[in-house]
Write a protein that holds these residues in place. Structure first.
Motif, short mmCIF file in Angstrom:
data_model
loop_
_atom_site.label_atom_id
_atom_site.label_comp_id
_atom_site.label_asym_id
_atom_site.label_seq_id
_atom_site.Cartn_x
_atom_site.Cartn_y
_atom_site.Cartn_z
N THR A 26 0.76 -0.96 0.00
CA THR A 26 0.16 0.19 0.07
C THR A 26 0.45 1.40 0.16
O THR A 26 1.79 0.89 0.53
CB THR A 26 -1.03 0.17 1.25
N GLY A 28 1.22 6.15 0.10
CA GLY A 28 0.17 6.74 0.13
C GLY A 28 1.13 8.27 1.15
O GLY A 28 2.68 7.56 -0.15
N ASN A 82 -7.83 4.03 -3.98
CA ASN A 82 -9.04 4.33 -2.22
C ASN A 82 -10.19 5.34 -2.76
O ASN A 82 -9.19 6.82 -2.63
CB ASN A 82 -7.87 5.07 -1.40
N GLU A 83 -11.24 5.26 -3.12
CA GLU A 83 -12.14 5.70 -3.48
C GLU A 83 -12.92 6.74 -2.50
O GLU A 83 -12.97 7.82 -3.01
CB GLU A 83 -13.46 4.96 -3.71
N LEU A 84 -12.59 6.73 -0.83
CA LEU A 84 -13.01 7.16 -0.40
C LEU A 84 -12.15 8.98 -0.28
O LEU A 84 -12.48 9.48 0.24
CB LEU A 84 -12.27 6.89 0.93
N LEU A 85 -10.95 8.41 -1.19
CA LEU A 85 -11.03 10.18 -1.14
C LEU A 85 -11.33 11.11 -2.63
O LEU A 85 -11.05 12.32 -2.22
CB LEU A 85 -8.98 10.22 -1.30
N THR A 91 -9.07 13.80 4.23
CA THR A 91 -8.42 12.15 5.10
C THR A 91 -7.08 11.93 4.90
O THR A 91 -5.75 11.97 6.01
CB THR A 91 -8.91 11.16 4.62
N ASP A 99 -6.29 5.35 6.69
CA ASP A 99 -7.35 5.90 5.93
C ASP A 99 -7.58 6.85 4.98
O ASP A 99 -8.20 6.52 3.50
CB ASP A 99 -8.94 6.73 6.99
N TRP A 101 -4.67 6.48 2.90
CA TRP A 101 -3.57 5.33 1.16
C TRP A 101 -4.47 6.60 0.56
O TRP A 101 -5.68 6.33 0.00
CB TRP A 101 -4.04 3.97 1.47
N PHE A 103 -3.30 4.26 -2.94
CA PHE A 103 -3.75 3.17 -3.46
C PHE A 103 -2.44 1.72 -3.74
O PHE A 103 -1.53 1.74 -2.28
CB PHE A 103 -3.21 3.23 -5.13
N ARG A 104 -2.76 0.65 -4.08
CA ARG A 104 -2.19 -0.74 -3.62
C ARG A 104 -1.84 -1.48 -4.52
O ARG A 104 -2.72 -1.44 -5.53
CB ARG A 104 -3.55 -1.63 -2.62
#
Lengths: 131, 451, 492
Positions: A26, A28, A82-85, A91, A99, A101, A103-104
């Motif tokens: 992962t 970030g 990370n779609e949350l972003l 975040t 939270d 991050w 991409f993986r």
């Protein structure tokens, strides 16, 4: 003083890497990097499935006053972003190492891991930049 | 020394503060071998009176024939209020609103402008303008390449029904970025892109450009073209005339999903013809690709006390932050022109703009009817048109236009150079500023010239 | 000041401004329904007075040159003479269709020809094209010509443009648009280009260098001849960014400094209006070897001394067209009127007094205790003040000073540019400001410094006296609200 967790690896361009142990890692940006950039307003992520080469620009983190490229430290195929972003880019500011991050990636070449900095070396780098 | 307020005493005192003896001393860091001689070739300065006399004489040298030319620049009535207000010093002599708190007038006006342009085109968002219609299309092409991440070809379908000079400008600007501009031919009966002529397997296409109305004044089958493009993974770039938007189906509603990027020339919205500029280009897009849009964008926000205010936003896309990775090198809009256009749209309203569009269309129809009644004059295309049409004359247009000029008439635009296959083709238009008597005068003159 | 609603909030359904179009209209029955608009666009429905009052009120929320001292560095906010606007707006100019016959356009063509000749004379270049519509488009034209030159020689190894790290962002952005990669050259401690680094950077891959002189740091690039020699010897060309030409007008000609191509910002040096952010105008000048590539159209002259347009037939190797017509013609006319009024003595005086005002203001601010970024150097038409000490103690930034200056009735200088100077204010007073105006600015800076030492929070909360307090640009970028909507909510 920025937060530099000892279990992670780092790059000179201020990305962090967590080896997940399942053949993926992962990625970030470090706490130090998010502090420099300021309030994040947008994050552009690589598309899952994209094949990246180590050192390639693959994401952009954007604040009001700056936009910075993120370079993948490792080669391989993107398995998740990370779609949350998309809706909560802040975040990255509030929780850069969890939270926040980006991409993986599925590792292609384990040898690339040796190129990464450990927490101690990264802390030295950050201290030098502060001067 | 025009416009320099210093008295001799001021100059002496200021030089003393600087610790130097003369103005020349202030230039002592310039290597002496670089110092220029006198400015030969520049005349001596003049008072405002003398310059005014010269400029009046020069303006009088420009003939002012009755104008029946369009081709992207249209003579419309401009309400007196538009430039009375636009010329106020607070708009005229302000700069880019970087200090938002000291620029709320310009910023709120541009936010209103963005809203009005988005309404006209039925698109989600608009920027605060670009240089002109032609460069707006070039920027739209570059934007499409950035926005269509699935397409790898960087291939743009560019119909020949797009304004020839716009195509030239696009070529100049995108040439060095590995973009392929594929020419699309038009249907010689309709003067439009025939959707059935499009390939069923076009390969990887990044975007299709759709002009509405097109350069010939003809209305494209924008719905079918849009659906075709989307079915093949291409984005749609609309190039539209803003006056036409009052009555013609807007690009946001083309086909099933609407155009993705829309641009055009803003001149018809209150900007004088002025030999070609300054005008302004407008640009709109779907919300999801707004970060790929070039140019200034204004956003609403709040101040420390929660009060509504406006700022330049998404600046991280722009050259002053992103430098070599910016969406464009652009760092200006056409501020004063957008000020005029905003006031024009407010003063006219939707009803007013629609009345103007209808009158232009009616005048052009009446003109075509009169002119095509003359022996040897005929319309070239059979598609529906909006406020501009191509006629064929019995002899070369160039000579006819010269003779018409002798009658005080600017009779249209000769298409021989850009569309030789059309024969003696003439592009004409009559806006709301042409009276019935004007139309009669043109018909009488043309009949005489062709007799 | 009261909050002025949006024009849409003044709108009332059915309110029509009958003065403008009550007698206009016509059928559209030849246009099929499928091509027709089904729902009217949501333009405001207001009376003419509503519109006039609204836009007059909005104008009053702006700072402008006509109302305030506006020392915005690098932007040259000097008086825009009213005559330029009035004379460029004569009906004989405004009414002219761009595709008018050449014989009906001799008046405007004569003006443009004269302007081309005058710009050649002040820059020392061999030809000038007026068509670029802004400085950035002039830059594009210039670098595209450099590229066309190398391409015409079959020299395709040149892939890199050099740009000083202090350069305006348009320089690297332009190089990218022309398909070049960008290499930044560092600046030395005295504000000059680091010549050692430059020597190391040039080579067979060098297409050219983009330089501003005086530089964006407000100092004259003293080793310009040496820089020109290094780049030329490597086979590269020199691009002159004319952003600061006003500082050396009549003193130095870019052509004499060895530049191959230049652009001029008429909205700076020749005082055409900034208009709230445009229109600009960025004519380009070229040396002999780039002449074949100059952008079209230009104004030429026939044997019988009639003026005409020069186009692709006259200049087949031209990089091409940059606008549908002739660029921002009306802005060119304003610059022409300005140049005629100044004449050759007046042009030199611009450089003299712009430089005097900058050096005077710098000397007074330094005497008042402020730090200059380059204290050893002479200022050109502008200079840089750095607040890096104030940022550490008592903890007020360039932004805080800028916002507080607004309360004192001064537009802020340029902040945080050039990027390489911390906490900087780039200050350009221009030649049209009087000594009293400059003295008042110094007093305001001193007063703000005193406030900062007393109570940091006073500055952090500024401005207080403007239509709005400090605005939240993070929210603006996160929760994009780029247009008004009747029902509120985001556009989809």
């Amino acid at each position: 003083m920025s937060n530099i967790p000892s279990e992670l690896k780092y790059t000179k361009s201020h990305e962090w890497v967590r080896i997940e142990g399942d053949g993926t890692a992962t990625v970030g940006i470090s706490d130090h990097a998010q502090t420099l950039l300021g309030d994040m307003v947008f994050v552009e992520l690589p598309e899952p499935g994209a094949a990246l080469e180590a050192g390639e620009e693959c994401a952009v983190v954007e604040s009001v006053k700056a936009a910075s490229d993120v370079y993948t430290p490792l080669s391989g195929k993107v398995v998740a972003a990370n779609e949350l972003l998309e809706d909560a880019p802040e975040t990255v500011n509030t929780d850069a190492y969890n939270d926040g991050w980006l991409f993986r990636i599925r590792l292609e070449d384990e040898a690339e891991l040796k190129e990464l900095l450990d927490a101690e070396a990264y802390a030295e780098l950050v201290a030098e930049e502060d001067h | 020394m025009p416009f320099i307020p210093h008295t001799e005493g001021d100059t002496r005192a200021m030089l003393a503060t600087c610790g130097v003896d003369s103005l020349e001393d202030l230039f002592d860091e310039i290597p002496p071998e670089l110092r220029a001689n006198a400015l030969d070739g520049i005349p001596a300065g003049c008072d405002e009176l003398a310059v005014s006399q010269l400029l009046h004489a020069r303006a009088a040298q420009n003939a002012q024939p009755l104008c029946f030319s369009g081709a992207g620049a249209y003579e419309h009535h401009i309400p007196a209020a538009v430039w009375e207000i636009t010329s106020r010093g607070e708009y005229y002599s302000a700069y880019t609103p970087y200090q938002a708190e000291a620029s709320q007038g310009t910023l709120q006006l541009l936010y209103e402008f963005q809203t009005m342009v988005a309404e006209l085109t039925a698109m989600a968002v608009a920027n605060a303008s670009l240089y002109d219609g032609a460069t707006a299309l070039a920027e739209a092409v570059l934007m499409a390449v950035r926005a269509n991440r699935k397409s790898k070809s960087r291939r743009i379908l560019m119909p020949r029904t797009v304004h020839p000079r716009y195509r030239d400008v696009v070529e100049t600007i995108v040439r060095h970025q590995g973009i392929e501009l594929t020419r699309l031919d038009y249907d010689t009966a309709g003067g439009h892109i025939d959707p059935t002529s499009l390939p069923t397997e076009p390969g990887d296409v990044t975007a299709l450009v759709i002009p509405q109305p097109n350069f010939f004044g003809a209305l494209e089958d924008a719905d079918t073209l849009t659906d075709w493009a989307h079915a093949h993974g291409a984005l749609v770039i609309g190039v539209v005339n803003p006056t036409a938007m009052a009555v013609i189906n807007p690009p946001g509603e083309w086909g099933g999903a609407g155009a993705d990027i829309v641009c055009g020339e803003g001149q018809p919205l209150g900007i004088p013809l002025a030999s070609g500029g300054p005008y302004f280009g407008f640009m709109c897009c779907k919300q999801k690709i707004v970060r790929q849009m070039p140019g200034r964008i204004i956003g609403a926000t709040v101040d420390l006390e929660g009060k509504r205010g406006y700022v330049l936003t998404l600046q991280a896309r722009e050259q002053h932050i992103r430098r070599s990775k910016a969406t464009s090198n652009i760092c200006t809009n056409q501020g004063l022109m957008t000020t005029a256009a905003t006031i024009y749209m407010a003063v006219m309203g939707s009803a007013g703009l629609e009345n103007v569009a209808r009158q232009c269309h009616a005048n052009t129809r009446a003109l075509i009817k009169q002119l095509s009644a003359i022996d040897g004059v005929e319309t070239v295309f059979d598609r529906p048109t909006f406020h501009e049409t191509v006629l064929r004359l019995p002899r070369p247009v160039n000579g006819v236009l010269e003779e018409l000029a002798g009658h005080g008439i600017l009779g249209g635009v000769d298409l021989a150079r850009d569309y030789p296959e059309l024969g003696h083709a003439l592009l004409v238009c009559a806006t709301e500023t042409r009276s019935e008597a004007d139309l009669d005068a043109y018909a009488v003159a043309l009949r005489e010239v062709l007799a | 000041m009261n909050n002025e609603p949006l024009i849409f909030e003044h709108s009332r359904p059915g309110r029509i401004n009958r003065a403008q179009s009550a007698h206009l209209g016509g059928d559209l029955d030849d246009i099929p329904d499928t091509l027709r608009r089904q729902r009217r666009p949501g333009l405001p429905e207001v009376s003419e007075l509503d519109a006039v009052r609204h836009y007059t009120r909005l104008s009053q929320k702006n700072f402008s040159i006509d109302t305030h001292f506006y020392p915005l560095g690098s932007c040259t906010m000097k008086y825009n003479p009213r005559a330029c606007n009035t004379l460029a707006s004569l009906p004989g100019f405004l009414g002219q269709h761009p595709l008018s016959a050449v014989r009906d356009s001799q008046g405007i063509l004569a003006c443009l020809w004269d302007l081309q000749e005058m710009l050649k004379a002040v820059t020392g270049m061999c030809a000038v094209s007026l068509t670029p519509m802004a400085g950035a488009q002039g830059e594009f034209a210039g670098v595209a010509m450099i590229r066309a030159y190398h391409d015409a020689r079959g020299d395709d190894a040149r892939t890199e443009i050099l740009v000083p790290d202090a350069a305006h962002g348009t320089n690297p952005a332009t190089a990218t648009m022309c398909g070049y990669s960008v290499r930044e050259i560092p600046t030395d401690a005295q504000g000059d280009v680091d010549v050692v680094a430059l020597k190391a950077a040039v080579g067979p891959h060098t297409a050219g260098i983009m330089l501003t002189n005086p530089s964006t740091l407000g100092v004259f690039e003293r080793r310009i001849h040496e820089i020109a020699r290094i780049v030329h010897q490597a086979g590269g060309l020199l691009y002159y960014d004319g952003a600061n030409l006003n500082a050396i007008l009549g003193k130095v000609k870019p052509g004499d400094m060895g530049f191959d191509v230049i652009h001029i910002n008429l909205h700076k040096t020749f005082s055409t209006p900034h208009g709230g952010g445009g229109p600009g105008s960025g004519p380009v000048g070229v040396s002999e070897r780039l002449h074949p590539f100059i952008p079209i159209p230009l104004v030429g002259r026939d044997d019988n001394s009639a003026f005409r347009w020069l186009d692709e037939h006259d200049l087949p190797q031209s990089i091409g067209r940059l606008s549908a017509h002739m660029g921002n013609t009306g802005i060119l006319l304003r610059a022409y009127v300005y140049a005629l009024m100044l004449g050759r003595e007046g042009m030199v005086r611009i450089a003299d007094y712009a430089t005097l005002n900058a050096n005077y203001l710098m000397a007074r601010l330094r005497a008042a205790g402020f730090d200059m970024a380059l204290p050893e150097r002479r200022a050109t038409h502008e200079f840089i003040l750095t607040l890096k000490h104030q940022a550490k103690e008592p903890g007020v930034t360039a932004m805080d000073f800028a916002k507080r200056l607004l309360d004192y009735g001064f537009h802020a200088p340029t902040t945080y540019f050039p990027l390489i100077i911390p906490e900087c204010l780039l200050i350009e007073p221009t030649e049209t400001e009087s000594k009293e105006a400059l003295d008042a600015f110094v007093e305001a800076m001193v007063a703000i410094q005193a406030e900062a030492e007393k109570d940091v929070e006073t500055l952090k909360g500024a401005p207080y006296s403007l239509p709005v307090r400090r605005l939240d640009d993070v929210q603006a970028a996160r929760e994009l609200d780029l247009r008004w909507q009747a029902n509120g909510g985001m556009a989809s």
